[in-house]
Design a protein around this motif. Structure first.
Motif, PDB file in Angstrom:
ATOM      1  N   GLY A  53       0.815  -1.212   0.000  1.00  0.00           N
ATOM      2  CA  GLY A  53       0.000   0.000   0.000  1.00  0.00           C
ATOM      3  C   GLY A  53       0.849   1.262   0.000  1.00  0.00           C
ATOM      4  O   GLY A  53       0.557   2.222  -0.731  1.00  0.00           O
ATOM      5  N   CYS A  54       1.904   1.272   0.803  1.00  0.00           N
ATOM      6  CA  CYS A  54       2.801   2.437   0.850  1.00  0.00           C
ATOM      7  C   CYS A  54       3.517   2.627  -0.484  1.00  0.00           C
ATOM      8  O   CYS A  54       3.712   3.760  -0.943  1.00  0.00           O
ATOM      9  CB  CYS A  54       3.822   2.263   1.969  1.00  0.00           C
ATOM     10  SG  CYS A  54       3.126   2.385   3.633  1.00  0.00           S
ATOM     11  N   LEU A  56       2.390   1.819  -3.424  1.00  0.00           N
ATOM     12  CA  LEU A  56       1.421   2.382  -4.366  1.00  0.00           C
ATOM     13  C   LEU A  56       1.254   3.883  -4.144  1.00  0.00           C
ATOM     14  O   LEU A  56       1.238   4.677  -5.096  1.00  0.00           O
ATOM     15  CB  LEU A  56       0.069   1.690  -4.212  1.00  0.00           C
ATOM     16  CG  LEU A  56      -0.043   0.254  -4.716  1.00  0.00           C
ATOM     17  CD1 LEU A  56      -1.410  -0.324  -4.362  1.00  0.00           C
ATOM     18  CD2 LEU A  56       0.166   0.199  -6.225  1.00  0.00           C
ATOM     19  N   GLU A  57       1.116   4.267  -2.869  1.00  0.00           N
ATOM     20  CA  GLU A  57       0.830   5.670  -2.557  1.00  0.00           C
ATOM     21  C   GLU A  57       2.030   6.571  -2.833  1.00  0.00           C
ATOM     22  O   GLU A  57       1.921   7.572  -3.543  1.00  0.00           O
ATOM     23  CB  GLU A  57       0.402   5.795  -1.097  1.00  0.00           C
ATOM     24  CG  GLU A  57       0.153   7.217  -0.630  1.00  0.00           C
ATOM     25  CD  GLU A  57      -0.954   7.907  -1.395  1.00  0.00           C
ATOM     26  OE1 GLU A  57      -0.928   9.165  -1.475  1.00  0.00           O
ATOM     27  OE2 GLU A  57      -1.843   7.226  -1.944  1.00  0.00           O
ATOM     28  N   ALA A 132      -5.240  -4.014   0.263  1.00  0.00           N
ATOM     29  CA  ALA A 132      -4.383  -2.847   0.024  1.00  0.00           C
ATOM     30  C   ALA A 132      -4.654  -2.234  -1.351  1.00  0.00           C
ATOM     31  O   ALA A 132      -4.770  -1.010  -1.482  1.00  0.00           O
ATOM     32  CB  ALA A 132      -2.914  -3.255   0.138  1.00  0.00           C
ATOM     33  N   TRP A 136      -6.564   1.333  -1.823  1.00  0.00           N
ATOM     34  CA  TRP A 136      -5.840   2.418  -2.500  1.00  0.00           C
ATOM     35  C   TRP A 136      -6.656   2.963  -3.663  1.00  0.00           C
ATOM     36  O   TRP A 136      -6.778   4.178  -3.842  1.00  0.00           O
ATOM     37  CB  TRP A 136      -4.496   1.912  -3.002  1.00  0.00           C
ATOM     38  CG  TRP A 136      -3.679   2.971  -3.683  1.00  0.00           C
ATOM     39  CD1 TRP A 136      -2.850   3.887  -3.100  1.00  0.00           C
ATOM     40  CD2 TRP A 136      -3.629   3.249  -5.086  1.00  0.00           C
ATOM     41  NE1 TRP A 136      -2.285   4.708  -4.050  1.00  0.00           N
ATOM     42  CE2 TRP A 136      -2.752   4.338  -5.279  1.00  0.00           C
ATOM     43  CE3 TRP A 136      -4.240   2.671  -6.201  1.00  0.00           C
ATOM     44  CZ2 TRP A 136      -2.464   4.859  -6.532  1.00  0.00           C
ATOM     45  CZ3 TRP A 136      -3.962   3.187  -7.457  1.00  0.00           C
ATOM     46  CH2 TRP A 136      -3.090   4.272  -7.612  1.00  0.00           C
ATOM     47  N   HIS A 140      -8.281   6.632  -3.690  1.00  0.00           N
ATOM     48  CA  HIS A 140      -7.867   7.484  -4.813  1.00  0.00           C
ATOM     49  C   HIS A 140      -9.091   8.038  -5.543  1.00  0.00           C
ATOM     50  O   HIS A 140      -9.123   9.208  -5.938  1.00  0.00           O
ATOM     51  CB  HIS A 140      -7.007   6.658  -5.767  1.00  0.00           C
ATOM     52  CG  HIS A 140      -6.543   7.412  -6.976  1.00  0.00           C
ATOM     53  ND1 HIS A 140      -5.607   8.419  -6.921  1.00  0.00           N
ATOM     54  CD2 HIS A 140      -6.891   7.304  -8.288  1.00  0.00           C
ATOM     55  CE1 HIS A 140      -5.395   8.892  -8.142  1.00  0.00           C
ATOM     56  NE2 HIS A 140      -6.167   8.227  -8.993  1.00  0.00           N
ATOM     57  N   SER A 143     -11.071  10.491  -3.038  1.00  0.00           N
ATOM     58  CA  SER A 143     -10.275  11.518  -2.360  1.00  0.00           C
ATOM     59  C   SER A 143     -10.874  12.901  -2.564  1.00  0.00           C
ATOM     60  O   SER A 143     -11.185  13.307  -3.683  1.00  0.00           O
ATOM     61  CB  SER A 143      -8.838  11.490  -2.880  1.00  0.00           C
ATOM     62  OG  SER A 143      -8.072  12.492  -2.249  1.00  0.00           O
TER      63      SER A 143
END
Length: 285
Positions: A53-54, A56-57, A132, A136, A140, A143
């Motif tokens: 997940g991190c 991807l972000e 995850a 995400w 996204h 958001s």
């Protein structure tokens, strides 16, 4: 926020149930010595999911705008495909999940510590990576410049952990097949919104044409920054000015997928086929 809460709850509860079934079986069979490898495997799975997940972000932030939109749109479509497969798989196997995991665990116990770690890692890791990716993609899509989507996911995961603990302690009993059917249907609606948003990302990346061909524009009636516009976006990923391609893809996914998903499953599907009893064999002869 509600859609992200639902994702966290649904995906988190699947992982929680897997953990509870594994732990309860070992405790019940007197194999507490195998708990440590199981927790190690679970820990690895959680770490991999969080790292994914991190990646991807933070990894996507280094890309150009078009590359970000292309990546976001592509991963949104992949996430919808995985989540669609998952809700159908869970509807089919919810009744037999316990026996399936018990069988895997028995085989791992016979093979040793490494097999136990791998069994727990694979059982929880698949759920973690799916969660995850879909979280995400959904965050996204929804958001709005606030932490509300992430708060919704966190609350959903926390609720899932609590429910899993209550299941383990025997303090909560619900019809899991019915629960996963209802939440699966709602998740299909959420996935349709994520898919439409992913298509819009690909249009902004110039991968799909028609970015200026709007199906309708009701921004004046439902302003995106109004409380009800924010609510619709948070629950359904609603967009007041979608393109023709977005609306077409949304309808082509949602209507047939929801129709097939809500068709009652035939009795006996998804589980092990019952073996004939000796008496039945004698009757045939």
């Amino acid at each position: 926020m509600f859609s992200n809460y639902l994702i966290g709850l649904r995906e988190g509860l699947e992982a929680s149930l897997v953990v509870c079934i594994l732990i309860a079986y070992l405790v019940k069979t007197g194999r507490r010595d195998a708990l440590k490898p199981i927790w190690i495997g679970i820990g690895f799975a959680v770490a991999i999911a969080m790292g994914f997940g991190c990646a991807l972000e933070f990894g996507s932030q280094e890309l150009t705008f078009e590359a970000q939109e292309a990546l976001g749109g592509s991963l949104s479509i992949v996430a919808v495909a995985l989540v669609t497969w998952m809700v159908f798989w869970m509807r089919r196997t919810a009744r037999h999940l316990r026996s399936e995991l018990h069988g895997r665990l028995d085989a791992a116990l016979a093979m040793g510590t490494g097999a136990l770690v791998a069994t727990a890692f694979l059982a929880v890791g698949r759920e973690g990576l799916e969660t995850a990716l879909f979280v995400w993609a959904s965050v996204h899509a929804a958001s709005d410049g606030t932490p509300r989507p992430l708060i919704g996911v966190a609350l959903g995961l926390a609720t899932a952990v609590l429910l899993g603990w209550l299941f383990y302690r025997g303090a909560l009993k619900i019809n899991l097949a019915r629960f996963f059917t209802w939440t699966g249907g709602m998740l299909v609606v959420v996935a349709a919104g994520v898919l439409a948003y992913g298509v819009h990302d690909l249009q902004e990346a110039n991968w799909i044409p028609g970015i200026r061909d709007l199906a309708f524009d009701i921004s004046g009636t439902i302003p995106p920054d109004s409380w009800y516009g924010t609510l619709l976006k948070g629950v359904l990923n609603f967009q007041p000015d979608p393109t023709v391609v977005q609306v077409t893809v949304w309808l082509l996914y949602l209507i047939p997928t929801l129709a097939v998903f809500l068709v009652p499953a035939r009795p006996g599907t998804g589980g092990p086929r019952p073996q004939p009893t000796p008496a039945a064999v004698r009757d045939k002869t």
